[in-house]
Design an enzyme around this catalytic site. Sequence first.
Site, PDB file in Angstrom:
ATOM      1  N   PHE A   1       5.263  -0.664 -11.162  1.00 53.90           N
ATOM      2  CA  PHE A   1       4.635  -0.448 -12.464  1.00 53.90           C
ATOM      3  C   PHE A   1       3.165  -0.133 -12.227  1.00 53.90           C
ATOM      4  CE2 PHE A   1       2.955  -1.750 -16.651  1.00 53.90           C
ATOM      5  CZ  PHE A   1       3.884  -1.145 -17.490  1.00 53.90           C
TER       6      PHE A   1
ATOM      7  N   GLU B   1      12.449  15.637  -7.636  1.00 54.44           N
ATOM      8  CA  GLU B   1      11.638  16.753  -8.123  1.00 54.44           C
ATOM      9  C   GLU B   1      10.140  16.450  -8.022  1.00 54.44           C
ATOM     10  OE1 GLU B   1      12.784  20.017  -9.592  1.00 54.44           O
ATOM     11  OE2 GLU B   1      10.766  20.139  -8.773  1.00 54.44           O
TER      12      GLU B   1
ATOM     13  N   GLU C   1      -4.873   9.372  -4.741  1.00 49.57           N
ATOM     14  CA  GLU C   1      -4.260   8.179  -4.161  1.00 49.57           C
ATOM     15  C   GLU C   1      -5.386   7.226  -3.752  1.00 49.57           C
ATOM     16  OE1 GLU C   1      -1.020   7.898  -3.926  1.00 49.57           O
ATOM     17  OE2 GLU C   1      -0.306   9.954  -4.106  1.00 49.57           O
TER      18      GLU C   1
ATOM     19  N   LYS D   1       4.913  17.786   1.772  1.00 54.61           N
ATOM     20  CA  LYS D   1       5.605  18.511   0.697  1.00 54.61           C
ATOM     21  C   LYS D   1       6.152  19.846   1.204  1.00 54.61           C
ATOM     22  CE  LYS D   1       2.820  16.343  -2.866  1.00 54.61           C
ATOM     23  NZ  LYS D   1       1.546  16.416  -3.604  1.00 54.61           N
TER      24      LYS D   1
HETATM   25  N1  LIG Z   1      -0.337   9.294  -9.190  1.00 57.66           N
HETATM   26  C1  LIG Z   1      -0.050  10.592  -9.006  1.00 57.66           C
HETATM   27  O1  LIG Z   1      -0.731  11.489  -9.521  1.00 57.66           O
HETATM   28  C2  LIG Z   1       1.132  10.982  -8.177  1.00 57.66           C
HETATM   29  C3  LIG Z   1       1.406  12.343  -7.964  1.00 57.66           C
HETATM   30  C4  LIG Z   1       2.542  12.732  -7.239  1.00 57.66           C
HETATM   31  C5  LIG Z   1       3.347  11.763  -6.677  1.00 57.66           C
HETATM   32  N2  LIG Z   1       3.024  10.444  -6.858  1.00 57.66           N
HETATM   33  C6  LIG Z   1       3.886   9.483  -6.199  1.00 57.66           C
HETATM   34  O2  LIG Z   1       4.394   8.570  -7.165  1.00 57.66           O
HETATM   35  C7  LIG Z   1       4.581   7.301  -6.537  1.00 57.66           C
HETATM   36  C8  LIG Z   1       3.827   6.251  -7.354  1.00 57.66           C
HETATM   37  O3  LIG Z   1       2.460   6.600  -7.355  1.00 57.66           O
HETATM   38  P1  LIG Z   1       1.402   5.821  -8.267  1.00 57.66           P
HETATM   39  O4  LIG Z   1       0.203   6.689  -8.306  1.00 57.66           O
HETATM   40  O5  LIG Z   1       2.046   5.372  -9.535  1.00 57.66           O
HETATM   41  O6  LIG Z   1       1.107   4.539  -7.358  1.00 57.66           O
HETATM   42  P2  LIG Z   1       0.363   3.197  -7.818  1.00 57.66           P
HETATM   43  O7  LIG Z   1      -0.512   3.440  -8.990  1.00 57.66           O
HETATM   44  O8  LIG Z   1      -0.223   2.615  -6.578  1.00 57.66           O
HETATM   45  O9  LIG Z   1       1.541   2.258  -8.343  1.00 57.66           O
HETATM   46  C9  LIG Z   1       2.494   1.680  -7.503  1.00 57.66           C
HETATM   47  C10 LIG Z   1       2.960   0.385  -8.108  1.00 57.66           C
HETATM   48  O10 LIG Z   1       3.941  -0.207  -7.265  1.00 57.66           O
HETATM   49  C11 LIG Z   1       3.548  -1.557  -6.974  1.00 57.66           C
HETATM   50  N3  LIG Z   1       3.976  -1.839  -5.613  1.00 57.66           N
HETATM   51  C12 LIG Z   1       3.538  -1.231  -4.502  1.00 57.66           C
HETATM   52  N4  LIG Z   1       4.192  -1.699  -3.436  1.00 57.66           N
HETATM   53  C13 LIG Z   1       5.047  -2.625  -3.876  1.00 57.66           C
HETATM   54  C14 LIG Z   1       5.977  -3.460  -3.244  1.00 57.66           C
HETATM   55  N5  LIG Z   1       6.155  -3.434  -1.912  1.00 57.66           N
HETATM   56  N6  LIG Z   1       6.721  -4.278  -4.006  1.00 57.66           N
HETATM   57  C15 LIG Z   1       6.534  -4.300  -5.342  1.00 57.66           C
HETATM   58  N7  LIG Z   1       5.671  -3.543  -6.017  1.00 57.66           N
HETATM   59  C16 LIG Z   1       4.927  -2.710  -5.289  1.00 57.66           C
HETATM   60  C17 LIG Z   1       2.041  -1.568  -7.101  1.00 57.66           C
HETATM   61  O11 LIG Z   1       1.609  -2.891  -7.313  1.00 57.66           O
HETATM   62  P3  LIG Z   1       0.041  -3.289  -7.285  1.00 57.66           P
HETATM   63  O12 LIG Z   1      -0.455  -3.014  -8.679  1.00 57.66           O
HETATM   64  O13 LIG Z   1       0.053  -4.722  -6.924  1.00 57.66           O
HETATM   65  O14 LIG Z   1      -0.621  -2.435  -6.248  1.00 57.66           O
HETATM   66  C18 LIG Z   1       1.850  -0.646  -8.284  1.00 57.66           C
HETATM   67  O15 LIG Z   1       2.082  -1.320  -9.494  1.00 57.66           O
HETATM   68  C19 LIG Z   1       4.078   7.449  -5.093  1.00 57.66           C
HETATM   69  O16 LIG Z   1       5.157   7.783  -4.248  1.00 57.66           O
HETATM   70  C20 LIG Z   1       3.132   8.622  -5.192  1.00 57.66           C
HETATM   71  O17 LIG Z   1       2.976   9.294  -3.955  1.00 57.66           O
HETATM   72  C21 LIG Z   1       1.945  10.040  -7.580  1.00 57.66           C
END
Ligand SMILES: NC(=O)c1ccc[n+]([C@@H]2O[C@H](COP(=O)([O-])OP(=O)(O)OC[C@H]3O[C@@H](n4cnc5c(N)ncnc54)[C@H](OP(=O)(O)O)[C@@H]3O)[C@@H](O)[C@H]2O)c1
Length: 362
Positions: free
Chosen positions: A27, A141, A202, A217
């Site tokens: 989340f 995707e 990131e 990618k």
């Molecule tokens: N954000 C973008 O623009 C974007 C673009 C393309 C792809 N993505 C991909 O989408 C995915 C998610 O990205 P995001 O930006 O949403 O990441 P994020 O904001 O870091 O969110 C990840 C969430 O997962 C939780 N988490 C991480 N490791 C965990 C674990 N081992 N067990 C339980 N919970 C865990 C984190 O908890 P904490 O809050 O405690 O850290 C955080 O709530 C990634 O694969 C990323 O590469 C993101």
Amino acid sequence: MALNSFQTSGNSPGDRDARCHVGLLGFGTVGAVLARRLTGADPVPPLVLTHIYDRRARDKRARESAPLNNLTWVEHFDDLLASDTDVIVEALSAGEPAVDYVRAALLAGKSVVTASRQVMAHHGPALLTLAERQGRQLRYEAAAGGAMPIVRALGDGLAGDRVLKIDAILNGTTNAVLTRMESDGCTMEEAIADACARGYAEADPSIDLDGTDAAAKLSILCALAFGLRVRPDAIDTRSSKGVSIDDLRRARLRGGVIRQVAHAAFARPKGVLTAWVAPIFVPDASPLARAYGPQNAAVVTCQHAGEMSMAGQGAGGDAIAVAMIADLRAIARDRAAIVPAPVLVEPHEINGFSEQTFAEAV
Ligand SMILES: NC(=O)c1ccc[n+]([C@@H]2O[C@H](COP(=O)([O-])OP(=O)(O)OC[C@H]3O[C@@H](n4cnc5c(N)ncnc54)[C@H](OP(=O)(O)O)[C@@H]3O)[C@@H](O)[C@H]2O)c1
């Protein structure tokens, strides 16, 4: 293997088994937007979000209001596996052991949607084979082009052609940084801080700027477009960190811009792949020059249909959630579909960046 309840009975509207029960893994930026979309005023039937797993589930739930905090929040992944969810959406932070979770979910008989390019670039073929063997689906995707549907385009839309070449902007963060510098004349540090504040970057934006992210990618796209197994670290990458405002001004005077471009061209008869990621001069006439902010863009050159281009938001929770919901809907639409895993071969040779391929690229 026992079928889960999603697949065992009828599809009449309102029937539990006509609904697709979704469990969310993570989340954060993406996961929170996805959860809000699925539980908001404009729901996406037959998708029903029932479970959220996060390492800080208790704290995060306490901050949410209904209907999100009425869902089942768990802090142990095994609880999610044991739930009656049909599909698990993997949206953990990049770099976390997401592959273990994806594998475990497939083994538990769940279909999976992932946004992780690291998972798919390094483990995609094995996981897709596992999914096929399990009679489940693995869709990704969001892992290659954000909201730009290039995985669908290469896997389905262009399946009747032969892809010869891909030129693409695959990293929304780097594009946001370079175009911010271009429009505002700010430094790279200021542009990076802005990208972080907007949720595009990131935790460690260096993997965006140095080309590692785009290379991962591009390796996913090489599998789809050319049937090639290409390790991301076999792709020549040149960093965009050294791009200065002066470089951008000089490009403007030449009638173009600087973009981080991912290039792949496959000479089939010889089995030679040319693949690189580099910041290069792109003339204004190229569709790639029109990608601003966190947009991704691609120009795909095919043997029969010629050139096609596409663009879309490559970063940010809203964009990534769109791609993931599209995958969820595809799974829900054809629940029993067996998606054959691709048969990939190694290229005989991989060439990197050279002035000649650069001139031919864009
Ligand atoms: N954000 C973008 O623009 C974007 C673009 C393309 C792809 N993505 C991909 O989408 C995915 C998610 O990205 P995001 O930006 O949403 O990441 P994020 O904001 O870091 O969110 C990840 C969430 O997962 C939780 N988490 C991480 N490791 C965990 C674990 N081992 N067990 C339980 N919970 C865990 C984190 O908890 P904490 O809050 O405690 O850290 C955080 O709530 C990634 O694969 C990323 O590469 C993101």
